[in-house]
Design a protein around this motif. Structure first.
Motif, PDB file in Angstrom:
ATOM      1  N   GLU A 210       0.842  -1.195   0.000  1.00 21.58           N
ATOM      2  CA  GLU A 210       0.000   0.000   0.000  1.00 21.58           C
ATOM      3  C   GLU A 210       0.879   1.248   0.000  1.00 21.58           C
ATOM      4  OE1 GLU A 210      -3.714   2.099   2.437  1.00 21.58           O
ATOM      5  OE2 GLU A 210      -2.794   0.257   3.213  1.00 21.58           O
ATOM      6  N   PRO A 211       0.907   1.967  -1.112  1.00 26.88           N
ATOM      7  CA  PRO A 211       1.702   3.185  -1.177  1.00 26.88           C
ATOM      8  C   PRO A 211       0.974   4.348  -0.510  1.00 26.88           C
ATOM      9  CG  PRO A 211       0.561   2.894  -3.238  1.00 26.88           C
ATOM     10  CD  PRO A 211       0.191   1.702  -2.367  1.00 26.88           C
ATOM     11  N   LEU A 212       1.639   5.484  -0.437  1.00 26.32           N
ATOM     12  CA  LEU A 212       0.966   6.714  -0.040  1.00 26.32           C
ATOM     13  C   LEU A 212       0.007   7.119  -1.150  1.00 26.32           C
ATOM     14  CD1 LEU A 212       4.062   8.769   1.202  1.00 26.32           C
ATOM     15  CD2 LEU A 212       2.399   7.574   2.627  1.00 26.32           C
ATOM     16  N   ASN A 213      -0.949   7.978  -0.802  1.00 22.90           N
ATOM     17  CA  ASN A 213      -1.784   8.593  -1.824  1.00 22.90           C
ATOM     18  C   ASN A 213      -1.613  10.110  -1.751  1.00 22.90           C
ATOM     19  OD1 ASN A 213      -3.715   9.596   0.180  1.00 22.90           O
ATOM     20  ND2 ASN A 213      -4.418   7.479   0.337  1.00 22.90           N
ATOM     21  N   ALA A 214      -2.150  10.787  -2.739  1.00 23.14           N
ATOM     22  CA  ALA A 214      -1.967  12.239  -2.830  1.00 23.14           C
ATOM     23  C   ALA A 214      -2.497  12.959  -1.596  1.00 23.14           C
ATOM     24  CB  ALA A 214      -2.653  12.763  -4.087  1.00 23.14           C
ATOM     25  N   GLU A 215      -3.594  12.447  -1.042  1.00 22.94           N
ATOM     26  CA  GLU A 215      -4.198  13.074   0.134  1.00 22.94           C
ATOM     27  C   GLU A 215      -3.275  13.023   1.347  1.00 22.94           C
ATOM     28  OE1 GLU A 215      -7.063  12.451  -2.885  1.00 22.94           O
ATOM     29  OE2 GLU A 215      -5.770  10.948  -1.924  1.00 22.94           O
ATOM     30  N   ASP A 216      -2.469  11.960   1.444  1.00 17.30           N
ATOM     31  CA  ASP A 216      -1.515  11.871   2.560  1.00 17.30           C
ATOM     32  C   ASP A 216      -0.538  13.046   2.536  1.00 17.30           C
ATOM     33  OD1 ASP A 216      -2.508   9.384   3.507  1.00 17.30           O
ATOM     34  OD2 ASP A 216      -1.322   8.312   2.007  1.00 17.30           O
ATOM     35  N   ILE A 217      -0.061  13.376   1.365  1.00 14.05           N
ATOM     36  CA  ILE A 217       0.898  14.487   1.251  1.00 14.05           C
ATOM     37  C   ILE A 217       0.186  15.826   1.407  1.00 14.05           C
ATOM     38  CG2 ILE A 217       2.687  15.547  -0.173  1.00 14.05           C
ATOM     39  CD1 ILE A 217       3.276  12.690   0.900  1.00 14.05           C
ATOM     40  N   ALA A 218      -1.023  15.926   0.897  1.00  9.50           N
ATOM     41  CA  ALA A 218      -1.805  17.164   1.062  1.00  9.50           C
ATOM     42  C   ALA A 218      -2.030  17.469   2.542  1.00  9.50           C
ATOM     43  CB  ALA A 218      -3.134  17.047   0.332  1.00  9.50           C
ATOM     44  N   GLU A 219      -2.337  16.440   3.317  1.00 11.20           N
ATOM     45  CA  GLU A 219      -2.542  16.635   4.760  1.00 11.20           C
ATOM     46  C   GLU A 219      -1.248  17.048   5.439  1.00 11.20           C
ATOM     47  OE1 GLU A 219      -4.239  12.956   6.064  1.00 11.20           O
ATOM     48  OE2 GLU A 219      -6.180  13.348   5.109  1.00 11.20           O
ATOM     49  N   THR A 220      -0.133  16.527   4.948  1.00  8.93           N
ATOM     50  CA  THR A 220       1.171  16.920   5.489  1.00  8.93           C
ATOM     51  C   THR A 220       1.449  18.387   5.196  1.00  8.93           C
ATOM     52  OG1 THR A 220       1.990  14.660   5.162  1.00  8.93           O
ATOM     53  CG2 THR A 220       3.634  16.386   5.483  1.00  8.93           C
ATOM     54  N   ILE A 221       1.114  18.815   3.986  1.00  7.37           N
ATOM     55  CA  ILE A 221       1.301  20.225   3.624  1.00  7.37           C
ATOM     56  C   ILE A 221       0.450  21.107   4.519  1.00  7.37           C
ATOM     57  CG2 ILE A 221       0.910  21.932   1.793  1.00  7.37           C
ATOM     58  CD1 ILE A 221       1.630  19.639  -0.205  1.00  7.37           C
ATOM     59  N   TRP A 222      -0.801  20.709   4.746  1.00 11.64           N
ATOM     60  CA  TRP A 222      -1.651  21.493   5.638  1.00 11.64           C
ATOM     61  C   TRP A 222      -1.032  21.580   7.030  1.00 11.64           C
ATOM     62  CZ3 TRP A 222      -4.468  25.156   7.103  1.00 11.64           C
ATOM     63  CH2 TRP A 222      -5.125  25.135   8.325  1.00 11.64           C
ATOM     64  N   PHE A 223      -0.485  20.480   7.519  1.00  7.21           N
ATOM     65  CA  PHE A 223       0.135  20.488   8.840  1.00  7.21           C
ATOM     66  C   PHE A 223       1.254  21.526   8.914  1.00  7.21           C
ATOM     67  CE2 PHE A 223       3.609  19.088  11.612  1.00  7.21           C
ATOM     68  CZ  PHE A 223       2.959  19.077  12.840  1.00  7.21           C
ATOM     69  N   VAL A 224       2.148  21.537   7.932  1.00  8.66           N
ATOM     70  CA  VAL A 224       3.298  22.442   8.039  1.00  8.66           C
ATOM     71  C   VAL A 224       2.883  23.904   7.890  1.00  8.66           C
ATOM     72  CG1 VAL A 224       4.911  20.656   7.269  1.00  8.66           C
ATOM     73  CG2 VAL A 224       4.002  22.284   5.604  1.00  8.66           C
ATOM     74  N   SER A 226       0.073  25.193   8.791  1.00  6.62           N
ATOM     75  CA  SER A 226      -0.835  25.604   9.875  1.00  6.62           C
ATOM     76  C   SER A 226      -0.129  25.748  11.220  1.00  6.62           C
ATOM     77  CB  SER A 226      -1.976  24.585  10.009  1.00  6.62           C
ATOM     78  OG  SER A 226      -1.487  23.299  10.370  1.00  6.62           O
ATOM     79  N   ARG A 227       1.193  25.606  11.236  1.00  6.04           N
ATOM     80  CA  ARG A 227       1.921  25.818  12.495  1.00  6.04           C
ATOM     81  C   ARG A 227       1.881  27.295  12.883  1.00  6.04           C
ATOM     82  NH1 ARG A 227       0.728  22.215  14.710  1.00  6.04           N
ATOM     83  NH2 ARG A 227      -0.681  22.113  12.925  1.00  6.04           N
ATOM     84  N   PRO A 228       2.075  27.586  14.160  1.00  6.29           N
ATOM     85  CA  PRO A 228       2.115  28.990  14.597  1.00  6.29           C
ATOM     86  C   PRO A 228       3.227  29.771  13.903  1.00  6.29           C
ATOM     87  CG  PRO A 228       1.953  27.501  16.479  1.00  6.29           C
ATOM     88  CD  PRO A 228       2.214  26.646  15.272  1.00  6.29           C
ATOM     89  N   ALA A 229       3.107  31.076  13.936  1.00  8.05           N
ATOM     90  CA  ALA A 229       4.044  31.943  13.208  1.00  8.05           C
ATOM     91  C   ALA A 229       5.495  31.725  13.616  1.00  8.05           C
ATOM     92  CB  ALA A 229       3.658  33.408  13.418  1.00  8.05           C
ATOM     93  N   HIS A 230       5.730  31.331  14.870  1.00  5.04           N
ATOM     94  CA  HIS A 230       7.109  31.178  15.326  1.00  5.04           C
ATOM     95  C   HIS A 230       7.675  29.781  15.058  1.00  5.04           C
ATOM     96  CE1 HIS A 230       4.932  29.254  18.607  1.00  5.04           C
ATOM     97  NE2 HIS A 230       6.081  28.764  19.056  1.00  5.04           N
ATOM     98  N   VAL A 231       6.895  28.920  14.406  1.00  4.97           N
ATOM     99  CA  VAL A 231       7.319  27.537  14.156  1.00  4.97           C
ATOM    100  C   VAL A 231       7.458  27.301  12.652  1.00  4.97           C
ATOM    101  CG1 VAL A 231       6.719  25.100  14.394  1.00  4.97           C
ATOM    102  CG2 VAL A 231       6.166  26.701  16.236  1.00  4.97           C
ATOM    103  N   ASN A 232       8.614  26.776  12.244  1.00  7.26           N
ATOM    104  CA  ASN A 232       8.798  26.361  10.851  1.00  7.26           C
ATOM    105  C   ASN A 232       9.249  24.905  10.822  1.00  7.26           C
ATOM    106  OD1 ASN A 232       9.010  26.899   7.922  1.00  7.26           O
ATOM    107  ND2 ASN A 232      11.155  26.376   8.257  1.00  7.26           N
ATOM    108  N   ILE A 233       8.557  24.092  10.044  1.00  2.28           N
ATOM    109  CA  ILE A 233       8.997  22.721   9.802  1.00  2.28           C
ATOM    110  C   ILE A 233       9.963  22.771   8.627  1.00  2.28           C
ATOM    111  CG2 ILE A 233       8.295  20.357   9.308  1.00  2.28           C
ATOM    112  CD1 ILE A 233       7.115  21.457  11.912  1.00  2.28           C
ATOM    113  N   ASN A 234      11.240  22.580   8.910  1.00  2.26           N
ATOM    114  CA  ASN A 234      12.242  22.711   7.852  1.00  2.26           C
ATOM    115  C   ASN A 234      12.140  21.610   6.800  1.00  2.26           C
ATOM    116  OD1 ASN A 234      13.220  24.885   9.245  1.00  2.26           O
ATOM    117  ND2 ASN A 234      15.279  24.067   9.542  1.00  2.26           N
ATOM    118  N   ASP A 235      12.009  20.379   7.259  1.00  2.00           N
ATOM    119  CA  ASP A 235      12.194  19.259   6.346  1.00  2.00           C
ATOM    120  C   ASP A 235      11.401  18.054   6.838  1.00  2.00           C
ATOM    121  OD1 ASP A 235      13.226  17.712   4.304  1.00  2.00           O
ATOM    122  OD2 ASP A 235      15.159  17.366   5.267  1.00  2.00           O
TER     123      ASP A 235
END
Length: 251
Positions: A210-224, A226-235
């Motif tokens: 079972e591979p990832l699907n496009a929605e899995d990555i879309a949700e990851t993008i939303w997570f990064v 939606s972090r507070p202004a002082h938080v950056n997910i680098n990688d």
């Protein structure tokens, strides 16, 4: 006022899924791609289902003049871009270096590297002017390690990795966040494009697990984003559970 996200390569796969995910969270969207019909269909869906505003831009990221003209023609309101998702990218061919097709090489370099640069070059000054923004570059596990016959594709995604790190340093004083998301195996049109429309060969890539699907990555993008202004997910590296690296897969 709703934030604005600009997503390249939004006509299918991760780009389309990201548009839907961000629309769910009340983002107004600029969606771009080469296939006008698909953009129109997606725009209608987003506006009717989520009540957001959508601007469509039809261009190929490889064509610098088209990129420039399209983005520069945006109204001042639409130029207030909060999030840029550099998603447009592709693999073309899977041959050993000595047998590689130069047209495949140029397509990958022009799309994955130069296309990302062309779009970023237009959008970054708009973010600098407002002293805020977030750039999310979609990389790949191929940007972290190389694999047999991956040569130029891996090189192009290693370039995205380097550019992301450079952007983060150069834009630090401007208050602009920069994130890299590197997926493993995601079942989209990716392999169909890589194998030049050979759907049977493309489907075989994902057989037995079972591979990832496009929605899995879309949700990851939303997570990064939606972090507070002082938080950056680098990688972030995101893989299906059955994948440990580009070549180790439990099938």
């Amino acid at each position: 006022m709703s934030k604005i996200a600009f997503i390249t390569g939004a006509t299918s796969g991760i780009g389309e899924a990201t548009a839907i995910e961000l629309a769910k969270h009340d983002y107004n969207l600029i969606i771009s791609g080469r296939r006008a019909g698909r953009l129109v269909e997606l725009s209608k869906r987003l506006t009717s289902e989520y009540g957001i505003k959508v601007q469509t831009l039809v261009f190929d990221v490889r064509v610098r003049e088209s990129v420039n003209d399209s983005i520069n023609a945006l109204s001042e309101e639409w130029k207030k871009i909060d999030v840029l998702v550099n998603n447009a990218g592709l693999a073309s061919g899977l041959d050993p270096i000595q047998d590689g097709d130069v047209e495949d090489w140029e397509k990958m370099i022009d799309t994955n590297v130069k296309g990302l640069l062309y779009v970023s070059k237009c959008v970054i000054p708009l973010m600098i002017e407002r002293k805020k923004g977030h750039i999310v570059n979609i990389g790949s596990i191929a940007g972290k390690e190389v694999y047999a016959n991956g040569n130029v594709y891996c090189a192009s995604k290693h370039a995205v990795e380097a550019l992301t790190k450079s952007m983060r340093i150069d834009l630090l004083k401007e208050g602009i966040k920069v994130t890299s998301i590197s997926p493993g195996l995601v079942e989209t049109e990716f392999s169909q494009v890589r194998f030049h429309g050979d759907t049977e060969r493309a489907a075989a890539v994902y057989k037995g697990f079972e591979p990832l699907n496009a929605e899995d990555i879309a949700e990851t993008i939303w997570f990064v984003v939606s972090r507070p202004a002082h938080v950056n997910i680098n990688d972030m590296i995101v893989m299906p559970t059955v994948q440990a690296s580009s070549v180790y897969i439990n099938k």
